[in-house]
Design an enzyme around this catalytic site. Structure first.
Site, PDB file in Angstrom:
ATOM      1  N   PHE A 124     -56.372 -59.816 -26.807  1.00 10.04           N
ATOM      2  CA  PHE A 124     -57.253 -60.989 -26.812  1.00 10.04           C
ATOM      3  C   PHE A 124     -56.442 -62.152 -27.362  1.00 10.04           C
ATOM      4  CE2 PHE A 124     -60.653 -63.462 -29.044  1.00 10.04           C
ATOM      5  CZ  PHE A 124     -61.614 -63.562 -28.050  1.00 10.04           C
ATOM      6  N   LEU A 126     -56.457 -65.728 -28.241  1.00 11.77           N
ATOM      7  CA  LEU A 126     -57.208 -66.948 -28.539  1.00 11.77           C
ATOM      8  C   LEU A 126     -56.469 -67.822 -29.545  1.00 11.77           C
ATOM      9  CD1 LEU A 126     -59.784 -68.699 -28.443  1.00 11.77           C
ATOM     10  CD2 LEU A 126     -60.756 -67.205 -30.203  1.00 11.77           C
ATOM     11  N   GLU A 128     -54.002 -69.921 -31.802  1.00  9.63           N
ATOM     12  CA  GLU A 128     -52.784 -70.702 -31.607  1.00  9.63           C
ATOM     13  C   GLU A 128     -52.330 -71.227 -32.965  1.00  9.63           C
ATOM     14  OE1 GLU A 128     -54.006 -72.305 -27.116  1.00  9.63           O
ATOM     15  OE2 GLU A 128     -53.597 -73.754 -28.729  1.00  9.63           O
ATOM     16  N   PRO A 129     -51.125 -71.789 -33.061  1.00 13.58           N
ATOM     17  CA  PRO A 129     -50.656 -72.290 -34.354  1.00 13.58           C
ATOM     18  C   PRO A 129     -51.623 -73.252 -35.027  1.00 13.58           C
ATOM     19  CG  PRO A 129     -48.829 -72.215 -32.814  1.00 13.58           C
ATOM     20  CD  PRO A 129     -50.067 -71.863 -32.027  1.00 13.58           C
ATOM     21  N   THR A 159     -53.110 -59.260 -31.901  1.00 10.55           N
ATOM     22  CA  THR A 159     -53.202 -57.823 -32.162  1.00 10.55           C
ATOM     23  C   THR A 159     -52.889 -57.069 -30.874  1.00 10.55           C
ATOM     24  OG1 THR A 159     -54.900 -58.212 -33.824  1.00 10.55           O
ATOM     25  CG2 THR A 159     -54.710 -55.978 -32.962  1.00 10.55           C
ATOM     26  N   ARG A 244     -66.857 -57.798 -33.892  1.00 12.90           N
ATOM     27  CA  ARG A 244     -67.215 -57.809 -35.312  1.00 12.90           C
ATOM     28  C   ARG A 244     -67.781 -56.475 -35.755  1.00 12.90           C
ATOM     29  NH1 ARG A 244     -69.626 -63.903 -34.582  1.00 12.90           N
ATOM     30  NH2 ARG A 244     -67.682 -64.990 -35.122  1.00 12.90           N
ATOM     31  N   GLN A 280     -66.978 -42.328 -68.707  1.00 14.51           N
ATOM     32  CA  GLN A 280     -68.084 -43.102 -68.157  1.00 14.51           C
ATOM     33  C   GLN A 280     -67.621 -44.329 -67.382  1.00 14.51           C
ATOM     34  OE1 GLN A 280     -70.903 -44.954 -70.953  1.00 14.51           O
ATOM     35  NE2 GLN A 280     -72.560 -44.079 -69.725  1.00 14.51           N
ATOM     36  N   GLY A 340     -54.433 -46.174 -61.634  1.00  9.11           N
ATOM     37  CA  GLY A 340     -53.526 -46.789 -62.598  1.00  9.11           C
ATOM     38  C   GLY A 340     -52.204 -47.171 -61.957  1.00  9.11           C
ATOM     39  N   GLU A 364     -61.053 -61.608 -36.578  1.00  6.05           N
ATOM     40  CA  GLU A 364     -62.366 -61.555 -35.912  1.00  6.05           C
ATOM     41  C   GLU A 364     -63.368 -62.469 -36.623  1.00  6.05           C
ATOM     42  OE1 GLU A 364     -63.183 -59.902 -33.134  1.00  6.05           O
ATOM     43  OE2 GLU A 364     -61.484 -58.555 -32.879  1.00  6.05           O
TER      44      GLU A 364
END
Length: 383
Positions: A124, A126, A128-129, A159, A244, A280, A340, A364
């Site tokens: 897809f 769509l 652009e810079p 993608t 989505r 806990q 950790g 998206e």
């Protein structure tokens, strides 16, 4: 995991996809992330199983499944490798779906079977810079010349770009200067003037080959126009509603994986003479993680059901994507914290989940754009 809100068919889909991913994808998931390598050896096995044509009609080579099954598949693949889940989501939702929904019978026969079987990969194009969230700001052009369109475009962050064979390219087809008429033309790899850029060196999703796609005076037949001229934004918005849901499911899969790793580590790691999970504070973290995951799952499946009922899904899809992507960020952060210092090491999977989760709030549609969409839809509902 037994989910009472799913049908037996959906549970079978989940079990099948999970078994496949544990066997074929789990052993190489960390390696392909480190090497930024797309695993063709796994993709070739996914094709015959219908992963690349989850919702495509059976008569065109697809699996013909519903949107809930689509969401489950993306969730389960992303639980093991978010980058491959991303490949499938984009391929199915914003590449294949628009062709099925808006394509002519001739275009169906020409492109859908190969895409649905995974013989060709879709993308897809769509962004652009200088045009991302502002889709109307694209400057790519497609000028009519006889029986062809002459296309010039510079699309970025595509993608599947490095492996895509069939690209939906958003262009301006207005012939007069100063006018804007956003349309979608389909460009195929190998066409003269079709150039694939270098692989992006990204923080996460590294096993997905994200590149630029550039078209230089690329001549495409007028028959490659999807729908009609000027329908680009309508096609894009329809595709993004489905997309989505897919990205929400992807984020959910990442969050589920992080929850599992956090719980596993809390049960195994000893501190102050007892397992971490006996403390806990750790229990509070895990409680928050589990609640975020379950809430995200309910929102994702709800959006999928609305889509399957052929009801307006824009608001529900945006809500699912917003909530699930932000939940993935919270859950992966807590999972890393439970680990950790080890969580910051590439020897542990939570480090990859943490990196992969971050971008789900960007592509998206950013979280900010989704809040705009949700607010707009909510305001309309109260009129």
């Amino acid at each position: 995991m037994h989910d009472p809100i799913l049908t037996d068919k959906h549970r079978i889909v989940r079990r099948s996809v999970r078994d496949f991913c544990e066997k074929e994808l789990r052993p190489i998931a960390a390696q392909i992330d480190q090497e930024a390598r797309f695993p063709w050896e796994v993709a070739e096995k996914m094709g015959p199983l219908g992963y690349f044509g989850i919702q495509a009609p059976r008569e065109l080579g697809g699996a013909g499944l519903d949107t809930v099954s689509y969401a489950i598949t993306i969730e389960e693949v992303s639980r093991v490798s978010a980058a491959i889940g991303l490949c499938l989501s984009v391929h199915n939702s914003v590449a294949l779906y628009p062709i099925v929904a808006f394509g002519s019978p001739e275009q169906h026969q020409r492109w859908v079977p190969a895409l649905a079987k995974g013989e060709k990969i879709g993308a897809f194009c769509l962004t652009e810079p200088n045009a991302g969230s502002d889709a109307g700001g694209i400057i790519a052009t497609a000028l009519a010349d006889g029986d062809d369109w002459v296309v010039n475009a510079n699309k970025v962050f595509v993608t599947n770009g490095g492996i895509a064979d069939i690209c939906l390219v958003f262009t301006n087809t207005a012939q007069g200067s100063g006018r804007k008429e956003v349309s979608v033309v389909v460009a195929e790899r190998g066409t003269p003037g079709f150039v694939v850029g270098d692989l992006e060196d990204l923080c996460g999703m590294r096993a997905n080959p994200v590149t630029s796609i550039r078209l230089y005076d690329c001549r495409l037949p007028k028959a490659n126009l999807l729908g009609k001229t000027g329908m680009g934004l309508r096609i894009g918005l329809a595709a993004l509603d489905t997309g989505r849901i897919g990205i929400a499911a992807q984020a959910l899969g990442i969050a589920q994986a992080a929850l599992e790793e956090g719980v596993r580590y809390a049960n195994q790691r000893q501190q102050f003479g007892v397992p971490l999970g006996n403390h806990q504070m750790i229990q509070m973290m895990i409680a928050d993680m589990a609640t975020q995951v379950d809430a995200a799952r309910m929102m994702v499946y709800r959006a999928a059901r609305i889509k399957d009922a052929n009801q307006p899904v824009t608001k529900a899809a945006a809500q699912a994507k917003l909530f699930a992507s932000e939940a993935a960020g919270k859950v992966t952060d807590l999972a890393l914290q439970i680990h950790g210092g080890y969580g910051y090491s590439k020897a542990y999977a939570v480090e990859r989940y943490y990196r992969d989760a971050r971008v789900t709030r960007i592509y998206e549609g950013t979280s900010e754009v989704h809040r705009m969409v949700i607010a707009r839809e909510a305001l309309r509902e109260t009129l």
